[in-house]
Design a protein around this motif. Structure first.
Motif, PDB file in Angstrom:
ATOM      1  N   GLU A 206     -18.206  -2.804 -36.260  1.00  0.00           N
ATOM      2  CA  GLU A 206     -18.992  -1.558 -36.270  1.00  0.00           C
ATOM      3  C   GLU A 206     -19.544  -1.063 -34.743  1.00  0.00           C
ATOM      4  O   GLU A 206     -19.514  -0.149 -34.441  1.00  0.00           O
ATOM      5  CB  GLU A 206     -20.181  -1.860 -37.334  1.00  0.00           C
ATOM      6  CG  GLU A 206     -19.821  -1.962 -38.481  1.00  0.00           C
ATOM      7  CD  GLU A 206     -21.272  -1.968 -39.457  1.00  0.00           C
ATOM      8  OE1 GLU A 206     -22.098  -2.252 -38.882  1.00  0.00           O
ATOM      9  OE2 GLU A 206     -20.719  -2.216 -40.719  1.00  0.00           O
TER      10      GLU A 206
ATOM     11  N   HIS B  21     -16.095  -0.195 -32.845  1.00  0.00           N
ATOM     12  CA  HIS B  21     -14.913   0.826 -33.344  1.00  0.00           C
ATOM     13  C   HIS B  21     -14.917   2.202 -32.396  1.00  0.00           C
ATOM     14  O   HIS B  21     -14.127   2.842 -32.439  1.00  0.00           O
ATOM     15  CB  HIS B  21     -15.570   1.351 -34.899  1.00  0.00           C
ATOM     16  CG  HIS B  21     -14.642   2.004 -35.517  1.00  0.00           C
ATOM     17  ND1 HIS B  21     -13.109   1.987 -35.482  1.00  0.00           N
ATOM     18  CD2 HIS B  21     -14.628   3.031 -36.445  1.00  0.00           C
ATOM     19  CE1 HIS B  21     -12.597   2.802 -36.228  1.00  0.00           C
ATOM     20  NE2 HIS B  21     -13.146   3.521 -36.891  1.00  0.00           N
TER      21      HIS B  21
ATOM     22  N   ARG C  30     -11.892   3.649 -28.596  1.00  0.00           N
ATOM     23  CA  ARG C  30     -10.672   4.335 -29.230  1.00  0.00           C
ATOM     24  C   ARG C  30      -9.329   3.919 -28.168  1.00  0.00           C
ATOM     25  O   ARG C  30      -8.429   3.982 -28.655  1.00  0.00           O
ATOM     26  CB  ARG C  30     -10.807   5.758 -29.309  1.00  0.00           C
ATOM     27  CG  ARG C  30     -12.160   6.239 -30.032  1.00  0.00           C
ATOM     28  CD  ARG C  30     -11.904   5.409 -31.373  1.00  0.00           C
ATOM     29  NE  ARG C  30     -10.915   6.271 -32.211  1.00  0.00           N
ATOM     30  CZ  ARG C  30     -10.796   6.112 -33.749  1.00  0.00           C
ATOM     31  NH1 ARG C  30     -11.482   5.139 -34.243  1.00  0.00           N
ATOM     32  NH2 ARG C  30      -9.751   6.691 -34.343  1.00  0.00           N
TER      33      ARG C  30
ATOM     34  N   GLU D 145      -2.669   4.034 -33.933  1.00  0.00           N
ATOM     35  CA  GLU D 145      -3.391   4.760 -34.958  1.00  0.00           C
ATOM     36  C   GLU D 145      -3.308   3.879 -36.314  1.00  0.00           C
ATOM     37  O   GLU D 145      -4.473   3.688 -37.196  1.00  0.00           O
ATOM     38  CB  GLU D 145      -2.556   6.014 -35.610  1.00  0.00           C
ATOM     39  CG  GLU D 145      -2.956   7.040 -34.629  1.00  0.00           C
ATOM     40  CD  GLU D 145      -4.310   7.509 -34.745  1.00  0.00           C
ATOM     41  OE1 GLU D 145      -4.866   7.528 -35.688  1.00  0.00           O
ATOM     42  OE2 GLU D 145      -4.644   7.770 -33.393  1.00  0.00           O
TER      43      GLU D 145
ATOM     44  N   HIS E 129      -6.721   1.530 -35.852  1.00  0.00           N
ATOM     45  CA  HIS E 129      -7.864   2.536 -36.228  1.00  0.00           C
ATOM     46  C   HIS E 129      -7.907   2.635 -37.648  1.00  0.00           C
ATOM     47  O   HIS E 129      -9.065   2.580 -38.187  1.00  0.00           O
ATOM     48  CB  HIS E 129      -8.044   3.839 -35.282  1.00  0.00           C
ATOM     49  CG  HIS E 129      -8.030   3.509 -33.937  1.00  0.00           C
ATOM     50  ND1 HIS E 129      -9.186   2.871 -33.501  1.00  0.00           N
ATOM     51  CD2 HIS E 129      -7.213   3.943 -32.823  1.00  0.00           C
ATOM     52  CE1 HIS E 129      -9.077   2.776 -31.856  1.00  0.00           C
ATOM     53  NE2 HIS E 129      -7.932   3.498 -31.892  1.00  0.00           N
ATOM     54  N   HIS E 130      -6.738   2.970 -38.374  1.00  0.00           N
ATOM     55  CA  HIS E 130      -6.881   3.096 -39.828  1.00  0.00           C
ATOM     56  C   HIS E 130      -7.170   1.799 -40.829  1.00  0.00           C
ATOM     57  O   HIS E 130      -8.034   1.795 -41.526  1.00  0.00           O
ATOM     58  CB  HIS E 130      -5.578   3.513 -40.336  1.00  0.00           C
ATOM     59  CG  HIS E 130      -4.959   5.180 -39.901  1.00  0.00           C
ATOM     60  ND1 HIS E 130      -6.063   6.173 -39.821  1.00  0.00           N
ATOM     61  CD2 HIS E 130      -4.028   5.610 -39.655  1.00  0.00           C
ATOM     62  CE1 HIS E 130      -5.352   7.113 -39.645  1.00  0.00           C
ATOM     63  NE2 HIS E 130      -4.179   6.868 -39.484  1.00  0.00           N
TER      64      HIS E 130
ATOM     65  N   GLU F 202     -10.776   1.540 -39.990  1.00  0.00           N
ATOM     66  CA  GLU F 202     -11.399   2.236 -40.880  1.00  0.00           C
ATOM     67  C   GLU F 202     -11.681   1.767 -42.475  1.00  0.00           C
ATOM     68  O   GLU F 202     -12.684   1.916 -43.221  1.00  0.00           O
ATOM     69  CB  GLU F 202     -11.093   3.733 -40.924  1.00  0.00           C
ATOM     70  CG  GLU F 202     -11.447   4.311 -39.541  1.00  0.00           C
ATOM     71  CD  GLU F 202     -10.644   5.546 -39.224  1.00  0.00           C
ATOM     72  OE1 GLU F 202      -9.748   5.889 -40.014  1.00  0.00           O
ATOM     73  OE2 GLU F 202     -10.870   5.973 -38.316  1.00  0.00           O
ATOM     74  N   SER F 203     -10.601   1.241 -42.757  1.00  0.00           N
ATOM     75  CA  SER F 203     -10.269   0.798 -44.334  1.00  0.00           C
ATOM     76  C   SER F 203     -11.197  -0.552 -44.388  1.00  0.00           C
ATOM     77  O   SER F 203     -12.071  -0.587 -45.456  1.00  0.00           O
ATOM     78  CB  SER F 203      -8.869   0.287 -44.415  1.00  0.00           C
ATOM     79  OG  SER F 203      -8.886  -0.138 -45.752  1.00  0.00           O
TER      80      SER F 203
ATOM     81  N   LEU G 189     -14.156  -1.114 -42.674  1.00  0.00           N
ATOM     82  CA  LEU G 189     -15.479  -0.823 -42.656  1.00  0.00           C
ATOM     83  C   LEU G 189     -15.854   0.001 -44.142  1.00  0.00           C
ATOM     84  O   LEU G 189     -16.954  -0.154 -44.560  1.00  0.00           O
ATOM     85  CB  LEU G 189     -15.810  -0.130 -41.411  1.00  0.00           C
ATOM     86  CG  LEU G 189     -15.577  -0.383 -40.169  1.00  0.00           C
ATOM     87  CD1 LEU G 189     -15.665   0.459 -39.016  1.00  0.00           C
ATOM     88  CD2 LEU G 189     -16.718  -1.940 -40.015  1.00  0.00           C
ATOM     89  N   ARG G 190     -15.013   0.638 -44.645  1.00  0.00           N
ATOM     90  CA  ARG G 190     -15.175   1.361 -45.768  1.00  0.00           C
ATOM     91  C   ARG G 190     -15.383   0.345 -47.005  1.00  0.00           C
ATOM     92  O   ARG G 190     -16.362   0.571 -47.812  1.00  0.00           O
ATOM     93  CB  ARG G 190     -14.064   2.259 -46.253  1.00  0.00           C
ATOM     94  CG  ARG G 190     -14.334   3.038 -47.440  1.00  0.00           C
ATOM     95  CD  ARG G 190     -13.059   4.381 -47.597  1.00  0.00           C
ATOM     96  NE  ARG G 190     -11.891   3.673 -47.495  1.00  0.00           N
ATOM     97  CZ  ARG G 190     -10.873   3.737 -46.727  1.00  0.00           C
ATOM     98  NH1 ARG G 190     -11.258   4.361 -45.654  1.00  0.00           N
ATOM     99  NH2 ARG G 190      -9.959   3.374 -46.742  1.00  0.00           N
TER     100      ARG G 190
END
Length: 252
Positions: A66, A69, A72, A230, A233-234, A237-238, A240-241
């Motif tokens: 968190e 993230h 980048r 990418e 980062h994907h 994001e997955s 953290l979701r």
């Protein structure tokens, strides 16, 4: 305080990551505290051993996704990777004996931090894994080079590419872990060896392979190149979701 420090009366120093709500994940403040404490211990001649551990039933869950993230690009990632990589190189090259006490989960960068110990002790509830591959990353703090020093090329490579979590029994069987302790007090009793800080320093200087430091530093740059992908980062994001949904990250 996110990194606690205490000393015993027999020449031991204990550093304890204190972010139990984040499973002792490393953020920029923790990195800064490591740097501060290293400045101090490097100038101490009376400390026989340093114990690094975590609080709240975890050792360390690696870098705080968190907090990081927002990094980048490769250049941005290096603002975190290089300082923490240097922390592990400094820990690994201390003249003081370093013991990492892994009580609970040590994953990702947490497995790398555990690898920085001259000796690694585990508790029965230990679960350690180089899970960086699941986030489309390689190790970035120097853990791959340290693992190779610990268990050899083949076993280290298997640990890295399988991205599996390994229990304490298997860590002992492979030689990654050097012993067990149910509590840190028990560990302190086990390492109450009758040798001076000076003797320890001489043995470390004689036995340590300092060439590994170059390989460790290279890992930070390799990791930074993958950080900006990418795929990474994907994956973050997955993760953290799922975390925010209260599902957490599934074990291997």
């Amino acid at each position: 305080m996110k990194l606690l420090k205490e000393e015993t009366n027999n020449g031991l120093m204990i550093w304890k990551i204190n972010r139990p709500e984040a499973k002792n994940a490393v953020d920029f403040e923790v990195i800064h505290l490591f740097e501060k404490y290293l400045d101090e211990i490097e100038n101490r001649k009376d400390i026989r051993a340093l114990i690094i551990t975590g609080s709240g039933g975890s050792f360390c869950s690696g870098g705080d996704l968190e907090a990081f993230h927002g990094l980048r690009t490769a250049a941005e990632a290096r603002t975190m990777l290089l300082p923490m990589n240097k922390v592990l190189r400094r820990i690994s090259s201390l003249s003081t004996l370093v013991i990492t006490y892994v009580d609970g989960a040590a994953v990702g960068g947490g497995a790398e931090l555990a690898s920085a110990g001259d000796l690694i002790y585990v508790s029965p509830r230990t679960s350690l894994g180089f899970i960086q591959g699941k986030l489309s990353l390689t190790t970035g703090w120097g853990g791959a080079a340290l693992a190779k020093e610990k268990v050899g090329y083949g076993r280290a490579l298997k640990m890295l590419v399988s991205a599996e979590r390994i229990n304490s029994e298997k860590l002992l069987q492979t030689g990654f872990a050097d012993g067990t302790a149910y509590t840190i007090d028990e560990l302190i009793e086990k390492i109450d060896w009758p040798v001076s800080a000076g003797i320890i320093k001489k043995y470390k200087h004689h036995l340590k392979n300092y060439k590994v430091m170059d390989n460790m530093e290279e890992e930070a740059y390799l990791c930074s190149e993958m950080w900006e992908s990418e795929e990474h980062h994907h994956a973050v994001e997955s993760f953290l979701r799922k975390k925010n949904e209260g599902k957490g990250w599934k074990k291997s």
